[in-house]
Write an enzyme that holds these catalytic residues in place. Structure first.
Site, PDB file in Angstrom:
ATOM      1  N   GLU A   1       0.833  -1.133   0.081  1.00 45.14           N
ATOM      2  CA  GLU A   1       0.045  -0.116  -0.157  1.00 45.14           C
ATOM      3  C   GLU A   1       0.887   1.274  -0.027  1.00 45.14           C
ATOM      4  O   GLU A   1       1.975   1.207   0.292  1.00 45.14           O
ATOM      5  CB  GLU A   1      -0.962  -0.093   1.177  1.00 45.14           C
ATOM      6  CG  GLU A   1      -1.741  -1.325   1.326  1.00 45.14           C
ATOM      7  CD  GLU A   1      -2.652  -1.107   2.504  1.00 45.14           C
ATOM      8  OE1 GLU A   1      -2.715  -0.351   3.166  1.00 45.14           O
ATOM      9  OE2 GLU A   1      -3.514  -2.194   2.676  1.00 45.14           O
TER      10      GLU A   1
ATOM     11  N   GLU B   1      10.181  -7.176  -2.695  1.00 54.82           N
ATOM     12  CA  GLU B   1      10.113  -8.324  -1.903  1.00 54.82           C
ATOM     13  C   GLU B   1      11.177  -8.133  -0.722  1.00 54.82           C
ATOM     14  O   GLU B   1      11.783  -9.170  -0.271  1.00 54.82           O
ATOM     15  CB  GLU B   1      10.487  -9.744  -2.515  1.00 54.82           C
ATOM     16  CG  GLU B   1       9.177  -9.894  -3.388  1.00 54.82           C
ATOM     17  CD  GLU B   1       9.366 -11.326  -4.091  1.00 54.82           C
ATOM     18  OE1 GLU B   1       9.744 -12.334  -3.287  1.00 54.82           O
ATOM     19  OE2 GLU B   1       8.967 -11.552  -5.088  1.00 54.82           O
TER      20      GLU B   1
ATOM     21  N   ASP C   1       9.244 -16.582   2.101  1.00 53.72           N
ATOM     22  CA  ASP C   1      10.356 -17.385   2.463  1.00 53.72           C
ATOM     23  C   ASP C   1      10.688 -18.100   1.182  1.00 53.72           C
ATOM     24  O   ASP C   1      11.966 -18.485   1.190  1.00 53.72           O
ATOM     25  CB  ASP C   1      10.181 -18.168   3.621  1.00 53.72           C
ATOM     26  CG  ASP C   1      10.807 -17.858   4.822  1.00 53.72           C
ATOM     27  OD1 ASP C   1      11.246 -16.853   5.002  1.00 53.72           O
ATOM     28  OD2 ASP C   1      10.681 -18.697   6.042  1.00 53.72           O
TER      29      ASP C   1
END
Length: 405
Positions: A138, A373, A249
């Site tokens: 966001e 990420e 992960d």
């Protein structure tokens, strides 16, 4: 020309070498002209849809879902995901992007989704018939996931989602979105949940398309009273942070693999250039300063590859979480890829910044990987936190047992 000796490393098995060869065959037959350029949004969208279709037809998207739903392995094989990303990225950012978004957008369903959700969404995705996206970021909530403001309100047998998401890859072309929203079970990150939301859900609209340095489909999404079945909840209510982090992960390591693909291509282009370029009655490759750069480039690439495939092997070997390993792999590989590409541009000289040159394209493509990420700075905090926690646990154990018995 590329050095593939790493494929013989003990982290990888014979089946992984077969995957690498399959990606290379696909690239040679299907990826001519797929690197991306100055297309309009409509052309870019069409290119990515076609790439997804081709990746599905070639069977490569089977690596993004478990075998029970049309996948290639019983569970997601992180080494396979890394190899596919690395090899695709060597040829271009868009093929890599089109591949990984299928996994990143559906990984939470593979890991935590109900049987009904898995059966509905995963098989067509593996065939390249549908396109996935992850809607998490966001405007004021990127690395700070706890600051998320998009809400999911329970209303009988439905949830109603309101808010905005931005920096959403595949925004505008995805058939469904994995949405992380605040469901309110607890404060902060403990009050988030994950949902599957179809692109044709009333109230969902593309608020803005976002133009990038290295273009791929990206948008800001608006959710206005989007009503979805309660069964579209992925995992348990209030476990959205766990769902999202478990997904990362796996796929954070693969970001490093994509960066590695860019770096390998930069080195390959550089070697060809310095062997051909004549300066002061000798090849550019014969200058010691050139050789120093080549040595640094090659060493960084090998070090990054070791971190990447160490992380992937650890996860594939049964580790529940590889937060430290994945963060190290992603952080280091993306940083050195930037350096390797920069060295390539420098050795190309003026030609390195000419539009249409491979190294010029790589210079634009590699930059975003240090942000998404988990930005480099965030990954350093994650790594430090993991190292300190391990130290404190070992210190406390030593106090209880000074002889270490």
């Amino acid at each position: 020309m590329r050095d593939d000796s790493y494929l013989a490393w003990p982290f990888l098995e014979a089946r992984h070498r077969e995957i690498a060869a399959a990606v290379d065959r696909f690239a040679l037959s299907e990826l001519a002209g797929a690197a991306g350029g100055d297309e309009s949004n409509e052309q870019l969208d069409a290119t990515c849809r076609e790439l997804v279709r081709k990746l599905g037809a070639a069977g490569l998207l089977r690596h993004t879902v478990p075998a029970a739903y049309g996948g290639a392995s019983a569970q997601l094989d992180v080494r396979a995901l890394c190899l596919v990303r690395e090899r695709l990225a060597f040829h271009g950012a868009l093929p890599d992007f089109s591949f990984v978004m299928q996994g990143l957008g559906s990984g939470a369903i593979s890991l935590f989704g109900s049987e009904e959700l898995k059966q509905r969404y995963l098989p067509p995705l593996a065939r390249g018939e549908t396109i996935a996206a992850l809607a998490m970021s966001e405007e004021n909530s990127g690395s700070d996931v706890a600051a998320m403001s998009t809400t999911a309100r329970r209303d009988g047998e439905h949830y109603v989602i309101d808010g905005e998401k931005t920096w959403i890859s595949n925004g505008g072309i995805a058939d469904f979105y994995l949405v992380i929203a605040r469901s309110g079970e607890a404060p902060g990150a403990r009050g988030l949940s994950a949902f599957v939301l179809d692109a044709d859900t009333p109230g969902l609209r593309i608020k803005e398309r976002i133009d990038l340095l290295a273009p791929h489909p990206m948008a800001t999404l608006s959710f206005e009273g989007c009503r979805i079945p309660a069964g579209n909840l992925v995992g348990r209510a209030g476990e959205g942070f766990k769902v999202a982090m478990s997904n990362l992960d796996i796929f954070r390591t693969t970001v490093g693999a994509a960066a590695l693909g860019f770096a390998r291509r930069a080195l390959a282009e550089t070697l060809a250039r310095v062997e051909q370029r004549q300066m002061f009655n000798q090849k550019l490759a014969d200058f010691q300063l050139t050789q120093v750069k080549i040595a640094d480039m090659a060493t960084r690439i090998d070090a990054a590859a070791l971190l990447i495939y160490r992380s992937a092997w650890t996860r594939d070997s049964g580790a529940t979480r590889v937060t430290r390993e994945a963060s190290m792999a992603k952080m280091y590989a993306t940083e050195i890829a930037q350096e390797v590409v920069d060295d390539a541009v420098q050795l190309f000289g003026g030609l390195g910044v000419k539009k249409g040159q491979v190294v010029e394209r790589l210079y634009r493509e590699v930059r975003a990987l240090r942000i998404y990420e988990g930005a480099t700075e965030v990954n350093k905090l994650v790594i430090a936190g993991q190292v300190l926690r391990q130290y404190r646990e070992l210190r406390d154990q030593t106090r209880q047992d000074p002889l270490g018995q």
